[in-house]
Design a protein around this motif. Structure first.
Motif, PDB file in Angstrom:
ATOM      1  N   ALA A 248      39.097  87.571  71.967  1.00  0.00           N
ATOM      2  CA  ALA A 248      39.479  88.206  73.230  1.00  0.00           C
ATOM      3  C   ALA A 248      39.029  87.365  74.419  1.00  0.00           C
ATOM      4  O   ALA A 248      39.772  87.201  75.410  1.00  0.00           O
ATOM      5  N   ASP A 249      37.827  86.791  74.345  1.00  0.00           N
ATOM      6  CA  ASP A 249      37.328  85.943  75.427  1.00  0.00           C
ATOM      7  C   ASP A 249      38.176  84.683  75.573  1.00  0.00           C
ATOM      8  O   ASP A 249      38.522  84.272  76.690  1.00  0.00           O
ATOM      9  N   ALA A 250      38.526  84.059  74.450  1.00  0.00           N
ATOM     10  CA  ALA A 250      39.360  82.857  74.495  1.00  0.00           C
ATOM     11  C   ALA A 250      40.730  83.169  75.094  1.00  0.00           C
ATOM     12  O   ALA A 250      41.251  82.403  75.919  1.00  0.00           O
ATOM     13  N   ALA A 251      41.331  84.296  74.695  1.00  0.00           N
ATOM     14  CA  ALA A 251      42.645  84.676  75.224  1.00  0.00           C
ATOM     15  C   ALA A 251      42.575  84.956  76.723  1.00  0.00           C
ATOM     16  O   ALA A 251      43.490  84.592  77.485  1.00  0.00           O
ATOM     17  N   ALA A 252      41.480  85.598  77.162  1.00  0.00           N
ATOM     18  CA  ALA A 252      41.324  85.908  78.584  1.00  0.00           C
ATOM     19  C   ALA A 252      41.188  84.626  79.408  1.00  0.00           C
ATOM     20  O   ALA A 252      41.771  84.504  80.495  1.00  0.00           O
ATOM     21  N   ARG A 253      40.412  83.657  78.909  1.00  0.00           N
ATOM     22  CA  ARG A 253      40.239  82.393  79.631  1.00  0.00           C
ATOM     23  C   ARG A 253      41.549  81.610  79.679  1.00  0.00           C
ATOM     24  O   ARG A 253      41.896  81.010  80.707  1.00  0.00           O
ATOM     25  N   TYR A 254      42.278  81.612  78.566  1.00  0.00           N
ATOM     26  CA  TYR A 254      43.582  80.945  78.519  1.00  0.00           C
ATOM     27  C   TYR A 254      44.543  81.575  79.530  1.00  0.00           C
ATOM     28  O   TYR A 254      45.218  80.876  80.304  1.00  0.00           O
ATOM     29  N   ALA A 255      44.612  82.909  79.540  1.00  0.00           N
ATOM     30  CA  ALA A 255      45.514  83.606  80.454  1.00  0.00           C
ATOM     31  C   ALA A 255      45.178  83.271  81.907  1.00  0.00           C
ATOM     32  O   ALA A 255      46.073  83.029  82.737  1.00  0.00           O
ATOM     33  N   ALA A 256      43.876  83.248  82.229  1.00  0.00           N
ATOM     34  CA  ALA A 256      43.458  82.948  83.592  1.00  0.00           C
ATOM     35  C   ALA A 256      43.857  81.529  83.993  1.00  0.00           C
ATOM     36  O   ALA A 256      44.320  81.294  85.124  1.00  0.00           O
ATOM     37  N   GLU A 257      43.717  80.574  83.072  1.00  0.00           N
ATOM     38  CA  GLU A 257      44.047  79.187  83.390  1.00  0.00           C
ATOM     39  C   GLU A 257      45.552  78.973  83.516  1.00  0.00           C
ATOM     40  O   GLU A 257      46.003  78.175  84.342  1.00  0.00           O
ATOM     41  N   VAL A 258      46.335  79.671  82.701  1.00  0.00           N
ATOM     42  CA  VAL A 258      47.792  79.563  82.823  1.00  0.00           C
ATOM     43  C   VAL A 258      48.229  80.120  84.180  1.00  0.00           C
ATOM     44  O   VAL A 258      49.032  79.510  84.895  1.00  0.00           O
ATOM     45  N   ARG A 259      47.698  81.261  84.563  1.00  0.00           N
ATOM     46  CA  ARG A 259      48.100  81.902  85.814  1.00  0.00           C
ATOM     47  C   ARG A 259      47.662  81.107  87.044  1.00  0.00           C
ATOM     48  O   ARG A 259      48.335  81.130  88.072  1.00  0.00           O
ATOM     49  N   SER A 260      46.548  80.383  86.903  1.00  0.00           N
ATOM     50  CA  SER A 260      46.069  79.570  88.027  1.00  0.00           C
ATOM     51  C   SER A 260      46.612  78.138  87.988  1.00  0.00           C
ATOM     52  O   SER A 260      46.283  77.329  88.842  1.00  0.00           O
ATOM     53  N   ARG A 261      47.411  77.848  86.957  1.00  0.00           N
ATOM     54  CA  ARG A 261      47.973  76.512  86.711  1.00  0.00           C
ATOM     55  C   ARG A 261      46.891  75.466  86.413  1.00  0.00           C
ATOM     56  O   ARG A 261      47.113  74.271  86.580  1.00  0.00           O
ATOM     57  N   ALA A 262      45.744  75.921  85.956  1.00  0.00           N
ATOM     58  CA  ALA A 262      44.710  74.976  85.522  1.00  0.00           C
ATOM     59  C   ALA A 262      45.040  74.412  84.145  1.00  0.00           C
ATOM     60  O   ALA A 262      44.591  73.324  83.778  1.00  0.00           O
ATOM     61  N   PHE A 263      45.842  75.150  83.372  1.00  0.00           N
ATOM     62  CA  PHE A 263      46.326  74.678  82.073  1.00  0.00           C
ATOM     63  C   PHE A 263      47.851  74.722  82.093  1.00  0.00           C
ATOM     64  O   PHE A 263      48.441  75.713  82.560  1.00  0.00           O
ATOM     65  N   PRO A 264      48.526  73.687  81.623  1.00  0.00           N
ATOM     66  CA  PRO A 264      47.954  72.474  81.019  1.00  0.00           C
ATOM     67  C   PRO A 264      47.473  71.487  82.080  1.00  0.00           C
ATOM     68  O   PRO A 264      48.074  71.376  83.153  1.00  0.00           O
ATOM     69  N   GLY A 265      46.384  70.764  81.736  1.00  0.00           N
ATOM     70  CA  GLY A 265      45.865  69.743  82.613  1.00  0.00           C
ATOM     71  C   GLY A 265      46.434  68.377  82.250  1.00  0.00           C
ATOM     72  O   GLY A 265      47.260  68.259  81.334  1.00  0.00           O
ATOM     73  N   PRO A 266      45.984  67.354  82.950  1.00  0.00           N
ATOM     74  CA  PRO A 266      46.508  65.997  82.705  1.00  0.00           C
ATOM     75  C   PRO A 266      46.386  65.528  81.264  1.00  0.00           C
ATOM     76  O   PRO A 266      47.240  64.781  80.784  1.00  0.00           O
ATOM     77  N   SER A 267      45.331  65.948  80.586  1.00  0.00           N
ATOM     78  CA  SER A 267      45.126  65.496  79.201  1.00  0.00           C
ATOM     79  C   SER A 267      45.964  66.254  78.180  1.00  0.00           C
ATOM     80  O   SER A 267      45.957  65.938  77.002  1.00  0.00           O
ATOM     81  N   HIS A 268      46.688  67.281  78.635  1.00  0.00           N
ATOM     82  CA  HIS A 268      47.473  68.110  77.710  1.00  0.00           C
ATOM     83  C   HIS A 268      48.967  67.898  77.845  1.00  0.00           C
ATOM     84  O   HIS A 268      49.758  68.638  77.247  1.00  0.00           O
ATOM     85  N   VAL A 269      49.384  66.921  78.649  1.00  0.00           N
ATOM     86  CA  VAL A 269      50.806  66.639  78.813  1.00  0.00           C
ATOM     87  C   VAL A 269      51.062  65.159  78.541  1.00  0.00           C
ATOM     88  O   VAL A 269      50.143  64.344  78.495  1.00  0.00           O
ATOM     89  N   PHE A 270      52.353  64.827  78.320  1.00  0.00           N
ATOM     90  CA  PHE A 270      52.751  63.468  78.014  1.00  0.00           C
ATOM     91  C   PHE A 270      53.350  62.812  79.257  1.00  0.00           C
ATOM     92  O   PHE A 270      54.243  63.383  79.908  1.00  0.00           O
ATOM     93  N   LYS A 271      52.846  61.636  79.601  1.00  0.00           N
ATOM     94  CA  LYS A 271      53.344  60.925  80.772  1.00  0.00           C
ATOM     95  C   LYS A 271      53.695  59.496  80.380  1.00  0.00           C
ATOM     96  O   LYS A 271      53.118  58.935  79.453  1.00  0.00           O
ATOM     97  N   ASP A 272      54.656  58.923  81.111  1.00  0.00           N
ATOM     98  CA  ASP A 272      55.010  57.519  80.874  1.00  0.00           C
ATOM     99  C   ASP A 272      53.817  56.625  81.202  1.00  0.00           C
ATOM    100  O   ASP A 272      53.118  56.844  82.199  1.00  0.00           O
ATOM    101  N   GLU A 273      53.584  55.677  80.327  1.00  0.00           N
ATOM    102  CA  GLU A 273      52.498  54.730  80.578  1.00  0.00           C
ATOM    103  C   GLU A 273      53.100  53.498  81.241  1.00  0.00           C
ATOM    104  O   GLU A 273      53.698  52.643  80.576  1.00  0.00           O
ATOM    105  N   ALA A 274      52.957  53.433  82.538  1.00  0.00           N
ATOM    106  CA  ALA A 274      53.536  52.325  83.304  1.00  0.00           C
ATOM    107  C   ALA A 274      52.539  51.180  83.450  1.00  0.00           C
ATOM    108  O   ALA A 274      51.351  51.408  83.474  1.00  0.00           O
TER     109      ALA A 274
END
Length: 274
Positions: A248-274
Motif C-alpha cells: 500500500a505504501d509503495a502504491a501510494a508513493r507511485y501514485a503521488a509521483e505520477v500525479r506530480s510528474r516526478a515519475f517517470p524521471g530521466p533514468s526511466h525513459v529512452f532518449k536518443d544518444e547524440a
C-alpha cells in the motif's frame, strides 16, 4: 504436460513419511510460480491448497475451487520449485462420489502437474477413496479435524475435539486415513490436547494448523503468514511480515509521483544518444 522444472532431487512422500517423530516438517501453501520459487529452499512441503479459491480468486469459501483451477496453480508451483515436496489439493466434488471418481481426478492432477502427492479431506468417509488412489501409485495426504470443504454442512468453522463423541470420531478418522495408506495427515482446527494425542496415536506424520506444537509438522497459508490476508486472520496464525502495508505504501508513493510528474524521471525513459 507436467512442468519442466521438476527434478529428481525433490523431497518425496516417503521422505516426509520417514520424518515421523523427527525434526518438525516445515510446510506452507503456495499458489504461484514466484511464490513457489521463493519458498522452495525454506520448506519441506508446498501445498497448493484449495484455499487459493479464497486467497487469489475472491471466493467466500474453498468450495469455489475447481479441478482446472487446482491443476493450473499446481503447474505454476511446480515450475517455480525444484526441491520441495509439492502436494495439490483435490477440490470439493472431485472425489466424494466414488473411488473411481477419486482415482480419475487424482490421476489427472498427478499427470498434468507432476506433483508428488494429492490431498483430500475426510476420514472414515473417504478411506476407500484414499486406498484406491494409493493403489494407483499416487501418494495421498489426508486431512481431518476442521475441514474447510464441509463448512456449509457444519454451519461454519467449528473447532473439533470439544466433546467425547467428536474426539472418538477424530481417532476413527485418523486410524482410517492411516490404514488406507496416506503418507501423512493434516490436523486442522482441533483442540491442542486432542491433536497431541492423535499425533502419538498414529504412525504417519501429522501436520498441524490450529492444532498442536506436538504435531510432526506445521503449515500456514502463506498470505496469512506474510500479512496479505484481506479479511480476518485466524487466531492460530502468527504474522511474520506485513506486506499489505509495504504494498500500500509503495502504491501510494507511485501514485503521488505520477500525479506530480516526478515519475517517470530521466533514468526511466529512452532518449536518443547524440
Amino acid at each position: 504436460m507436467a512442468p519442466e522444472r521438476s527434478t529428481d532431487s525433490r523431497i518425496g512422500a516417503e521422505d516426509i513419511r520417514r520424518r515421523k517423530g523427527g525434526v518438525p516438517i516445515v510446510c506452507l501453501t503456495a499458489y504461484t510460480y514466484p511464490t513457489g520459487r521463493m519458498l522452495d529452499s525454506h520448506v519441506d512441503l508446498l501445498l497448493v491448497g484449495d484455499s487459493v479459491a479464497m486467497v487469489l480468486h475472491g471466493h467466500a469459501t474453498t468450495l469455489g475451487a475447481s479441478l482446472e483451477m487446482m491443476i493450473a496453480h499446481g503447474q505454476a508451483v511446480m515450475r517455480g520449485s525444484a526441491r520441495a515436496c509439492v502436494v495439490v489439493d483435490m477440490p470439493a466434488g472431485s472425489y466424494e462420489t466414488s473411488p473411481a471418481q477419486a482415482v480419475a481426478s487424482a490421476r489427472r492432477i498427478s499427470d498434468e502437474t507432476g506433483c508428488q502427492a494429492v490431498k483430500l479431506e475426510g476420514g472414515v468417509d473417504v478411506s476407500s477413496q484414499i486406498a484406491a488412489i494409493v493403489a494407483e501409485g499416487i501418494p495421498v495426504m489426508g486431512h481431518i479435524g476442521l475441514q474447510p470443504q464441509s463448512v456449509e454442512k457444519d454451519g461454519g468453522y467449528k473447532i473439533k475435539g470439544r466433546t467425547q463423541d467428536n474426539i472418538r470420531a477424530l481417532f476413527r478418522d485418523a486410524e482410517a486415513v492411516e490404514k488406507a495408506g496416506a503418507f501423512s495427515v493434516v490436523i486442522e482446527g482441533t483442540m491442542e490436547t486432542v491433536a497431541s494425542e492423535l499425533t502419538r496415536h498414529i504412525s504417519i506424520p501429522t501436520i498441524g494448523i490450529g492444532a498442536s506444537g506436538d504435531c510432526d509438522g506445521q503449515i500456514l497459508v502463506i498470505d496469512d503468514m506474510i500479512g496479505m490476508t484481506v479479511d480476518r486472520v485466524p487466531k492460530f496464525v502468527k504474522q511474520y511480515a506485513d506486506l499489505r502495508s509495504v504494498i500500500a505504501d509503495a502504491a501510494a508513493r507511485y501514485a503521488a509521483e505520477v500525479r506530480s510528474r516526478a515519475f517517470p524521471g530521466p533514468s526511466h525513459v529512452f532518449k536518443d544518444e547524440a
